[in-house]
Design a protein around this motif. Sequence first.
Motif, PDB file in Angstrom:
ATOM      1  N   GLY A 109       0.806  -1.212   0.000  1.00 28.99           N
ATOM      2  CA  GLY A 109       0.000   0.000   0.000  1.00 28.99           C
ATOM      3  C   GLY A 109       0.838   1.260   0.000  1.00 28.99           C
ATOM      4  O   GLY A 109       2.047   1.236  -0.217  1.00 28.99           O
ATOM      5  N   ARG A 110       0.176   2.374   0.266  1.00 30.84           N
ATOM      6  CA  ARG A 110       0.857   3.661   0.287  1.00 30.84           C
ATOM      7  C   ARG A 110       1.689   3.796   1.558  1.00 30.84           C
ATOM      8  O   ARG A 110       1.355   3.219   2.589  1.00 30.84           O
ATOM      9  CB  ARG A 110      -0.171   4.783   0.228  1.00 30.84           C
ATOM     10  CG  ARG A 110      -0.902   4.826  -1.099  1.00 30.84           C
ATOM     11  CD  ARG A 110      -2.017   5.815  -1.102  1.00 30.84           C
ATOM     12  NE  ARG A 110      -1.546   7.151  -0.724  1.00 30.84           N
ATOM     13  CZ  ARG A 110      -2.327   8.202  -0.707  1.00 30.84           C
ATOM     14  NH1 ARG A 110      -3.604   8.088  -1.006  1.00 30.84           N
ATOM     15  NH2 ARG A 110      -1.860   9.382  -0.367  1.00 30.84           N
ATOM     16  N   PRO A 111       2.764   4.590   1.491  1.00 30.12           N
ATOM     17  CA  PRO A 111       3.572   4.769   2.693  1.00 30.12           C
ATOM     18  C   PRO A 111       2.813   5.557   3.757  1.00 30.12           C
ATOM     19  O   PRO A 111       2.031   6.457   3.439  1.00 30.12           O
ATOM     20  CB  PRO A 111       4.793   5.545   2.210  1.00 30.12           C
ATOM     21  CG  PRO A 111       4.467   6.050   0.869  1.00 30.12           C
ATOM     22  CD  PRO A 111       3.337   5.258   0.340  1.00 30.12           C
ATOM     23  N   THR A 112       3.062   5.218   5.000  1.00 30.21           N
ATOM     24  CA  THR A 112       2.472   5.970   6.109  1.00 30.21           C
ATOM     25  C   THR A 112       3.214   7.300   6.226  1.00 30.21           C
ATOM     26  O   THR A 112       4.238   7.526   5.571  1.00 30.21           O
ATOM     27  CB  THR A 112       2.597   5.203   7.431  1.00 30.21           C
ATOM     28  OG1 THR A 112       3.988   5.042   7.725  1.00 30.21           O
ATOM     29  CG2 THR A 112       1.924   3.847   7.347  1.00 30.21           C
ATOM     30  N   LYS A 113       2.720   8.179   7.080  1.00 28.59           N
ATOM     31  CA  LYS A 113       3.354   9.483   7.272  1.00 28.59           C
ATOM     32  C   LYS A 113       4.791   9.306   7.775  1.00 28.59           C
ATOM     33  O   LYS A 113       5.720   9.982   7.322  1.00 28.59           O
ATOM     34  CB  LYS A 113       2.543  10.313   8.258  1.00 28.59           C
ATOM     35  CG  LYS A 113       2.995  11.757   8.345  1.00 28.59           C
ATOM     36  CD  LYS A 113       2.169  12.515   9.348  1.00 28.59           C
ATOM     37  CE  LYS A 113       1.027  13.218   8.642  1.00 28.59           C
ATOM     38  NZ  LYS A 113       0.296  14.119   9.550  1.00 28.59           N
ATOM     39  N   GLN A 114       4.981   8.345   8.663  1.00 29.21           N
ATOM     40  CA  GLN A 114       6.317   8.083   9.217  1.00 29.21           C
ATOM     41  C   GLN A 114       7.251   7.562   8.113  1.00 29.21           C
ATOM     42  O   GLN A 114       8.398   8.003   8.006  1.00 29.21           O
ATOM     43  CB  GLN A 114       6.210   7.076  10.358  1.00 29.21           C
ATOM     44  CG  GLN A 114       7.533   6.769  11.019  1.00 29.21           C
ATOM     45  CD  GLN A 114       7.382   5.743  12.140  1.00 29.21           C
ATOM     46  OE1 GLN A 114       6.346   5.089  12.262  1.00 29.21           O
ATOM     47  NE2 GLN A 114       8.410   5.604  12.953  1.00 29.21           N
ATOM     48  N   ARG A 116       6.936   8.050   4.909  1.00 33.32           N
ATOM     49  CA  ARG A 116       7.118   9.136   3.948  1.00 33.32           C
ATOM     50  C   ARG A 116       8.219  10.085   4.419  1.00 33.32           C
ATOM     51  O   ARG A 116       9.062  10.504   3.627  1.00 33.32           O
ATOM     52  CB  ARG A 116       5.805   9.900   3.782  1.00 33.32           C
ATOM     53  CG  ARG A 116       5.857  10.944   2.739  1.00 33.32           C
ATOM     54  CD  ARG A 116       5.766  10.293   1.377  1.00 33.32           C
ATOM     55  NE  ARG A 116       6.336  11.192   0.411  1.00 33.32           N
ATOM     56  CZ  ARG A 116       6.995  10.815  -0.646  1.00 33.32           C
ATOM     57  NH1 ARG A 116       7.163   9.547  -0.909  1.00 33.32           N
ATOM     58  NH2 ARG A 116       7.468  11.680  -1.481  1.00 33.32           N
ATOM     59  N   ARG A 117       8.217  10.397   5.708  1.00 28.69           N
ATOM     60  CA  ARG A 117       9.255  11.278   6.252  1.00 28.69           C
ATOM     61  C   ARG A 117      10.630  10.622   6.136  1.00 28.69           C
ATOM     62  O   ARG A 117      11.628  11.285   5.839  1.00 28.69           O
ATOM     63  CB  ARG A 117       8.951  11.611   7.707  1.00 28.69           C
ATOM     64  CG  ARG A 117       7.796  12.570   7.848  1.00 28.69           C
ATOM     65  CD  ARG A 117       7.538  12.908   9.294  1.00 28.69           C
ATOM     66  NE  ARG A 117       6.417  13.840   9.401  1.00 28.69           N
ATOM     67  CZ  ARG A 117       5.523  13.819  10.372  1.00 28.69           C
ATOM     68  NH1 ARG A 117       5.624  12.929  11.346  1.00 28.69           N
ATOM     69  NH2 ARG A 117       4.555  14.697  10.392  1.00 28.69           N
ATOM     70  N   LEU A 118      10.697   9.309   6.375  1.00 33.28           N
ATOM     71  CA  LEU A 118      11.954   8.581   6.252  1.00 33.28           C
ATOM     72  C   LEU A 118      12.444   8.592   4.797  1.00 33.28           C
ATOM     73  O   LEU A 118      13.633   8.801   4.538  1.00 33.28           O
ATOM     74  CB  LEU A 118      11.788   7.146   6.758  1.00 33.28           C
ATOM     75  CG  LEU A 118      13.016   6.255   6.671  1.00 33.28           C
ATOM     76  CD1 LEU A 118      14.151   6.817   7.530  1.00 33.28           C
ATOM     77  CD2 LEU A 118      12.672   4.850   7.105  1.00 33.28           C
ATOM     78  N   ILE A 119      11.539   8.393   3.867  1.00 31.17           N
ATOM     79  CA  ILE A 119      11.888   8.418   2.440  1.00 31.17           C
ATOM     80  C   ILE A 119      12.435   9.789   2.056  1.00 31.17           C
ATOM     81  O   ILE A 119      13.467   9.894   1.385  1.00 31.17           O
ATOM     82  CB  ILE A 119      10.668   8.038   1.573  1.00 31.17           C
ATOM     83  CG1 ILE A 119      10.321   6.562   1.758  1.00 31.17           C
ATOM     84  CG2 ILE A 119      10.923   8.344   0.098  1.00 31.17           C
ATOM     85  CD1 ILE A 119       8.991   6.150   1.154  1.00 31.17           C
TER      86      ILE A 119
END
Length: 125
Positions: A109-114, A116-119
């Motif tokens: 699925g889509r990345p979580t907010k956490q 996304r920040r890591l990416i």
Amino acid sequence: MDDKVRVDKWMWAVRIFKTRSMAADACKKGKVCINDVTIKPSREVKLNEKIDIRVPPIIRSYRVKAISGKRMSAKLAVDFVEDITAQDQLDLLNATKNFGFEQRQRGTGRPTKQERRLIDKLKKG
């Protein structure tokens, strides 16, 4: 096996295209060539002809091993068509496949907010 089959029907039968209308549209748009000549969907296919299909960014090449107008399973289709696409074209396809896109495991699925920040943090340095 048939003696005479339209090229759009043959490409659909051997599973180069999902539908016959997609095969016909590719011919009409000039994306299909036989012996370096752009063809119409009604042209009949012959044994041992080389069919080039332009699928950006590459040109896929196929050789006609046998002729059939009936749709068949993928296991049987290998007896009717031979993929002779040049290795440099396949390398170009693999090189452009992952260019500029993130790769994630299928089904995650889509990345979580956490995540996304890591990416974003990894991308910036």
